[in-house]
Design an enzyme around this catalytic site. Structure first.
Site, PDB file in Angstrom:
ATOM      1  N   GLU A 178       0.828  -1.209   0.000  1.00  0.00           N
ATOM      2  CA  GLU A 178       0.000   0.000   0.000  1.00  0.00           C
ATOM      3  C   GLU A 178       0.864   1.262   0.000  1.00  0.00           C
ATOM      4  O   GLU A 178       0.346   2.361  -0.097  1.00  0.00           O
ATOM      5  CB  GLU A 178      -0.988  -0.015   1.166  1.00  0.00           C
ATOM      6  CG  GLU A 178      -0.388  -0.141   2.560  1.00  0.00           C
ATOM      7  CD  GLU A 178      -0.134  -1.590   3.006  1.00  0.00           C
ATOM      8  OE1 GLU A 178       0.480  -2.348   2.234  1.00  0.00           O
ATOM      9  OE2 GLU A 178      -0.516  -1.934   4.138  1.00  0.00           O
ATOM     10  N   CYS A 283      16.337  -6.547   0.257  1.00  0.00           N
ATOM     11  CA  CYS A 283      16.472  -7.749   1.076  1.00  0.00           C
ATOM     12  C   CYS A 283      17.821  -8.412   0.849  1.00  0.00           C
ATOM     13  O   CYS A 283      18.224  -9.273   1.615  1.00  0.00           O
ATOM     14  CB  CYS A 283      15.362  -8.737   0.753  1.00  0.00           C
ATOM     15  SG  CYS A 283      15.518  -9.414  -0.884  1.00  0.00           S
TER      16      CYS A 283
HETATM   17  P1  NAD Z   1       5.764  -6.018   5.161  1.00  0.00           P
HETATM   18  O1  NAD Z   1       5.874  -7.379   5.731  1.00  0.00           O
HETATM   19  O2  NAD Z   1       5.415  -4.895   6.056  1.00  0.00           O
HETATM   20  O3  NAD Z   1       4.637  -5.982   4.002  1.00  0.00           O
HETATM   21  C1  NAD Z   1       4.661  -6.909   2.939  1.00  0.00           C
HETATM   22  C2  NAD Z   1       3.228  -7.131   2.454  1.00  0.00           C
HETATM   23  O4  NAD Z   1       2.458  -7.716   3.512  1.00  0.00           O
HETATM   24  C3  NAD Z   1       2.513  -5.861   2.047  1.00  0.00           C
HETATM   25  O5  NAD Z   1       1.758  -6.114   0.882  1.00  0.00           O
HETATM   26  C4  NAD Z   1       1.624  -5.562   3.240  1.00  0.00           C
HETATM   27  O6  NAD Z   1       0.442  -4.879   2.884  1.00  0.00           O
HETATM   28  C5  NAD Z   1       1.304  -6.932   3.780  1.00  0.00           C
HETATM   29  N1  NAD Z   1       1.089  -6.935   5.233  1.00  0.00           N
HETATM   30  C6  NAD Z   1       1.665  -6.117   6.143  1.00  0.00           C
HETATM   31  N2  NAD Z   1       1.227  -6.425   7.380  1.00  0.00           N
HETATM   32  C7  NAD Z   1       0.369  -7.459   7.250  1.00  0.00           C
HETATM   33  C8  NAD Z   1      -0.394  -8.231   8.199  1.00  0.00           C
HETATM   34  N3  NAD Z   1      -0.361  -7.995   9.494  1.00  0.00           N
HETATM   35  N4  NAD Z   1      -1.156  -9.225   7.711  1.00  0.00           N
HETATM   36  C9  NAD Z   1      -1.209  -9.491   6.393  1.00  0.00           C
HETATM   37  N5  NAD Z   1      -0.505  -8.788   5.462  1.00  0.00           N
HETATM   38  C10 NAD Z   1       0.282  -7.789   5.884  1.00  0.00           C
HETATM   39  O7  NAD Z   1       7.129  -5.729   4.378  1.00  0.00           O
HETATM   40  P2  NAD Z   1       7.615  -4.388   3.676  1.00  0.00           P
HETATM   41  O8  NAD Z   1       7.973  -3.393   4.723  1.00  0.00           O
HETATM   42  O9  NAD Z   1       6.677  -3.991   2.607  1.00  0.00           O
HETATM   43  O10 NAD Z   1       8.950  -4.899   2.934  1.00  0.00           O
HETATM   44  C11 NAD Z   1      10.201  -4.977   3.563  1.00  0.00           C
HETATM   45  C12 NAD Z   1      10.495  -6.388   4.036  1.00  0.00           C
HETATM   46  O11 NAD Z   1      10.435  -7.278   2.933  1.00  0.00           O
HETATM   47  C13 NAD Z   1      11.891  -6.525   4.599  1.00  0.00           C
HETATM   48  O12 NAD Z   1      11.831  -7.352   5.735  1.00  0.00           O
HETATM   49  C14 NAD Z   1      12.657  -7.219   3.482  1.00  0.00           C
HETATM   50  O13 NAD Z   1      13.781  -7.970   3.895  1.00  0.00           O
HETATM   51  C15 NAD Z   1      11.607  -8.102   2.934  1.00  0.00           C
HETATM   52  N6  NAD Z   1      11.914  -8.530   1.576  1.00  0.00           N
HETATM   53  C16 NAD Z   1      12.283  -9.832   1.406  1.00  0.00           C
HETATM   54  C17 NAD Z   1      12.617 -10.283   0.144  1.00  0.00           C
HETATM   55  C18 NAD Z   1      13.019 -11.716  -0.075  1.00  0.00           C
HETATM   56  O14 NAD Z   1      13.017 -12.152  -1.209  1.00  0.00           O
HETATM   57  N7  NAD Z   1      13.369 -12.450   0.969  1.00  0.00           N
HETATM   58  C19 NAD Z   1      12.557  -9.408  -0.946  1.00  0.00           C
HETATM   59  C20 NAD Z   1      12.161  -8.081  -0.734  1.00  0.00           C
HETATM   60  C21 NAD Z   1      11.832  -7.658   0.544  1.00  0.00           C
END
Ligand code: NAD
Length: 501
Positions: A178, A283
């Site tokens: 979002e 990441c």
């Molecule tokens: P996030 O976990 O906050 O959000 C990711 C997604 O989950 C979003 O679409 C969000 O709307 C949804 N979300 C958030 N809270 C939720 C909940 N309580 N219940 C259900 N859905 C929920 O992550 P972010 O801040 O958008 O991204 C950064 C994170 O992503 C970092 O930890 C990074 O390391 C990780 N990441 C990992 C990889 C990988 O391939 N391992 C790649 C890119 C990013």
């Protein structure tokens, strides 16, 4: 500045919010709200799934080559528009425009991979497995699948998931972050323009409510997630408890081991790019440098200090900037908190980025590059993901000590070793307990036709992203054993389990 009102994208149309719930999309350069994104409720998710179910039936009947042609056309459209897409991406995320172009390009490479779907879907065949018996397998799409993606790669990760999924004959529902939903919405329009039937790629914007509705919907067959570890674990456990296939990629703490024989100038250049590029919001960013031996460590710190002093932090549209603002005010607070935790736990603050400010952008989400030396491995600044422009240095006395650090860390996404010694590199790549390994490569993100995935608490599931695993994840295997009447030689033995004599 007029605030844009965003929509969902369902059934080939921009679909306004029905729930009346909205989230703010900021311009990280100024801290101002630039758009409002709808946050879907369960009824909107239901409508999107129903639309996808209809669309998938027809789409799965297209032959793979015809499906690939849509992806080829889509590639052309992205190429024509990539500069505009990069600017849009950068304006919501905060990464620089050249970096945003890289985000798009890494996504494009997986679309290119998915264009090979006629070949990738070929099954296995055994002729004459028994008297007149042939056995063959085919890969069939799952149906409707969903992807839930993070803010930090708003083009690449949606494409990593959607391209193989739809190439395999599934319909794909994207629930993008979002924080930066505009590029995913534009990708949906481009898919449509490329000839993808309406409903095969739907975008439902939202937060936990939308995600939970997808997790609980009986017609969503599989979920691919990328984001932070606690949410990855939640989605994996809920999806699998609901009988869905799931692959959930989480957070990281990527180490770089620097051996005494490494070229330290090359290493310092690599670490500055991998640690501070995209403000550390990758990441696969290197967040922990582990020099082996005091001499290596002291020399490395000097070289890093020198390079960090020359970095330019600027607005995301500044072509001279090395990196831009973080994505949100919360992210800035979190990063500054972790720096303080590191200092309180005894780390040495070599470069402090916390005081950084950009004239005229005082409310922007900026912080400068920070370097912490001698970070204790018991500190939360070492144990947890900071996800910002902070490079921590943990010194190791020996190669074995250095090898233990990434191997014993709870995250296991990426790791790199810098050395000129082949034996050391080989030993490291074999023994380190991490999913993706670089040798003199700071960000070892595998190319599109290999697979991407971490280990330990960086990944929940069995099959990786892109490459051959993506085709396995988005299809189910059907195996046919056939015998025709001319192959049936005797009519005995019907009551025992058939074996191959
Ligand atoms: P996030 O976990 O906050 O959000 C990711 C997604 O989950 C979003 O679409 C969000 O709307 C949804 N979300 C958030 N809270 C939720 C909940 N309580 N219940 C259900 N859905 C929920 O992550 P972010 O801040 O958008 O991204 C950064 C994170 O992503 C970092 O930890 C990074 O390391 C990780 N990441 C990992 C990889 C990988 O391939 N391992 C790649 C890119 C990013």
């Amino acid at each position: 500045m007029a605030i844009r009102e965003l929509t969902h994208f369902i059934g080939g149309k921009n679909t306004p919010s029905a729930s009346g719930r909205f989230g703010d999309v900021f311009d990280p350069n100024t801290g101002e709200v630039q758009a409002r994104v709808p946050l879907a409720d369960a009824a909107e998710v239901e409508a999107a799934v129903a639309d996808s179910v209809q669309a998938q039936r027809e789409w799965a009947a297209w032959n793979p080559q015809r499906r690939a042609r849509v992806l080829q056309k889509f590639l052309q459209l992205i190429d024509d528009e990539k500069e505009d897409l990069a600017r849009l991406l950068s304006s919501e995320h905060g990464k620089t425009v050249p970096d945003a172009l890289g985000d798009i390009q890494r996504g494009v490479e997986v679309v290119e991979f998915a264009c090979g779907i006629p070949h990738l879907l070929k099954g296995e065949y055994t002729t004459g497995a028994g008297a007149g018996i042939d056995v063959y397998s085919m890969r069939q799409p799952l149906g409707v699948v969903a992807g839930i993606t993070p803010f930090n790669f708003p083009a690449m990760i949606p494409l990593w998931k959607a391209a193989p999924a739809i190439a395999c004959g599934n319909a794909f529902i994207l629930k993008p972050s979002e924080r930066d939903p505009s590029v995913p919405l534009r990708l949906a329009e481009l898919f449509l323009e490329a000839g993808l039937p309406p409903g095969v790629f739907n975008v439902v914007n939202g937060d936990k409510q939308a995600v939970d509705a997808l997790l609980n919907h009986p017609q969503v067959e599989a979920l691919g997630f990328v984001g932070s570890t606690p949410i990855a674990q939640y989605i994996y456990s809920t999806a699998t408890a609901n009988g869905k296939r799931a692959q959930c990629f989480g957070g990281a703490k990527n180490h770089a081991i620097i051996m005494p024989d490494a070229d330290l100038d090359q290493v310092a250049d690599a670490l500055v790019g991998a640690g501070y590029g995209s403000a550390g919001e990758r990441c696969m960013a290197i967040s922990v440098a582990v020099p082996v031996g005091k001499e290596t460590g002291d020399a490395l710190i000097e070289k890093l200090k020198d390079r960090i002093g020359k970095l330019t932090v600027g607005t995301s549209d500044n072509s001279a900037a090395d990196f831009g603002p973080l994505v949100s005010a919360d992210a800035v607070r979190r990063v500054k908190d972790y720096i303080q935790i590191g200092i309180d736990d005894g780390a040495e603050l070599v470069v402090d980025g916390r005081g950084f400010g950009l004239d005229g952008h005082e409310s922007g989400f900026f912080t400068g590059p920070t370097l912490l030396d001698n970070v204790p491995t018991t500190s939360r600044a070492y144990l947890e993901e900071i996800f910002g422009p902070v490079l921590t240095v943990v010194r190791a006395d020996s190669y074995e000590d250095a090898l233990r650090l990434p191997s014993e860390h709870e995250y296991g996404n990426g790791v790199s070793i810098f050395t000129r010694d082949g034996d050391t590199a080989r030993d490291f790549t074999t023994r380190v307990n991490t999913g993706m390994v670089g040798v003199n490569v700071p960000i070892p993100v595998p190319i599109a036709y290999h697979t991407f995935g971490g280990w330990k608490r960086s990944m929940f599931g069995d099959l990786n992203q892109h490459g051959p695993d993506s085709v396995r994840f988005y299809t189910k295997t059907k195996t046919v054993t056939q015998r025709w009447p001319s192959g049936i030689k005797d009519n005995e033995g019907h009551f025992v389990i058939p074996t191959m004599k």
